[in-house]
Design an enzyme around this catalytic site. Structure first.
Site, PDB file in Angstrom:
ATOM      1  NE  ARG A 180      -2.648   1.420   3.397  1.00 53.55           N
ATOM      2  CZ  ARG A 180      -3.086   0.821   4.790  1.00 53.55           C
ATOM      3  NH1 ARG A 180      -4.180   0.240   4.583  1.00 53.55           N
ATOM      4  NH2 ARG A 180      -2.510   2.298   6.199  1.00 53.55           N
ATOM      5  CB  SER A 249     -11.664  -0.769   3.428  1.00 57.84           C
ATOM      6  OG  SER A 249     -10.278  -1.900   2.610  1.00 57.84           O
ATOM      7  CE  LYS A 278      -7.175   3.937   3.767  1.00 56.51           C
ATOM      8  NZ  LYS A 278      -7.915   2.761   3.709  1.00 56.51           N
TER       9      LYS A 278
END
Length: 348
Positions: A180, A249, A278
């Site tokens: 990520r 998610s 995030k």
């Protein structure tokens, strides 16, 4: 024309034996009652519909003088490397045998019976698709069966590259790693993913790519993880095929149920606690949503968001079997030691 009964006899046996192999795998390896029943019915129908001509078939049987036996022994073309090859070979054995039966019944003037075996052949094609899908589903579940789900985040990695961090994760025995990175150029992401795919494949580690479906496909990743604002699961499945893992998610029961209905292989559950890794994250959902998932969702799930060593046991006790961590691991001075410490806590 009586020799045709010898051909039919051999292929009735061949088809039935192939189905029996598949039936026993479905029954004893996959514990799949539905497939076991369907295969059993097919096997019995293959045999019972030829019973009227069984005396002729047995009369023409001559197994000891079968010229095919020494040919088969000398060619050595039927080796199997894994269970998937066994499954594929036995479906082909059955389908080919049914076609042979069908054609020879026509030569004997048994047209209506030949059409029945044609129907059985097409039923076998349908069963093969269902069987392979079940095999892939089990394969994906096995790849998701682990304790710690690691995610890269170079921003928090204390100056270490993603490659260096992944190498340490693998050395520590991590079995799932998600790539990520939000802000890098796509070409840099691609180069890193190519290298990480090589590393994870060699180590037998499941490799998931976040967001980038195209990137996951290009590097041959095991899976892709998407968010609520990404493409629908059904459309992603059309792109990546049945064999690739799709994670989604989720932040609410409604999103979880929608992901399951769409065909997701696993869901992310969170953020459990407040997280800063995030930038576009929603408010924490807490342990209540996790407890809902434990009770109501049948597919694998990963608890994520603000989970640290000091609260990881609380998450486990709420029902999480697989727990994702980002900064707690990538930001550790000694990644291997941190993972060992977390596992000790999870073992309490």
């Amino acid at each position: 024309m009586k020799e045709l009964f010898r051909i039919i006899d051999a292929n009735i046996n061949r088809a039935s034996e192939g189905i029996r192999v598949l039936e026993d795998i479905a029954r004893f390896y996959y514990n799949n009652a539905s497939l076991t029943e369907k295969l059993k019915r097919l096997r019995h129908e293959i045999r019972k519909n030829i019973m009227e001509y069984l005396p002729q078939c047995i009369s023409e049987r001559n197994a000891l003088d079968d010229v095919g036996l020494p040919v088969s022994g000398s060619l050595n073309v039927d080796g199997r490397n894994d269970l998937f090859e066994v499954i594929a070979a036995n479906f082909k054995r059955c389908q080919e045998a049914l076609r042979v039966i069908e054609e020879n019944l026509k030569l004997l003037g048994k047209y209506q019976l030949s059409k029945l075996y044609e129907r059985l052949r097409f039923e076998c094609y349908t069963l093969e698709k269902e069987y392979i899908s079940a095999d892939w589903a089990l394969e994906k579940r096995k790849k998701l069966d682990t304790d710690i789900y690691c995610i890269t985040a170079e921003e928090y990695s204390r100056g270490r590259t993603n490659i260096e961090v992944v190498a340490q994760m693998i050395e520590a025995g991590i079995k799932i790693i998600q790539y990520r990175e939000k802000d890098k150029k796509l070409i840099d992401k691609y180069r890193e993913c190519v290298q990480i795919r090589e590393m994870t494949q060699k180590a037998g580690v499941t490799f998931i790519v976040n967001d980038h479906i195209d990137l996951a496909m290009m590097v041959g990743a095991d899976g892709v993880h998407i968010g609520q604002d990404d493409l629908p699961v059904e459309k992603v499945r059309e792109l990546v095929g049945e064999r690739m893992i799709i994670g989604v998610s989720t932040h609410s029961p409604e999103q979880a149920q929608k992901a399951v209905a769409g065909g997701a292989d696993y869901i992310g559950v969170g953020p459990i606690y407040r997280t800063f890794t995030k930038k576009d994250v929603c408010q924490p959902v807490g342990l209540e949503y996790l407890k809902y998932v434990v009770k109501n969702i049948d597919i694998p799930f990963v608890a994520i968001g603000g989970i640290k060593e000091h609260n990881v046991l609380e998450v486990k006790k709420a029902g999480a079997k697989c727990i994702a961590m980002v900064s707690e691991i990538v930001g550790a001075d000694d990644i291997k030691a941190k993972i060992e410490s977390i596992r000790k806590r999870l073992a309490q």
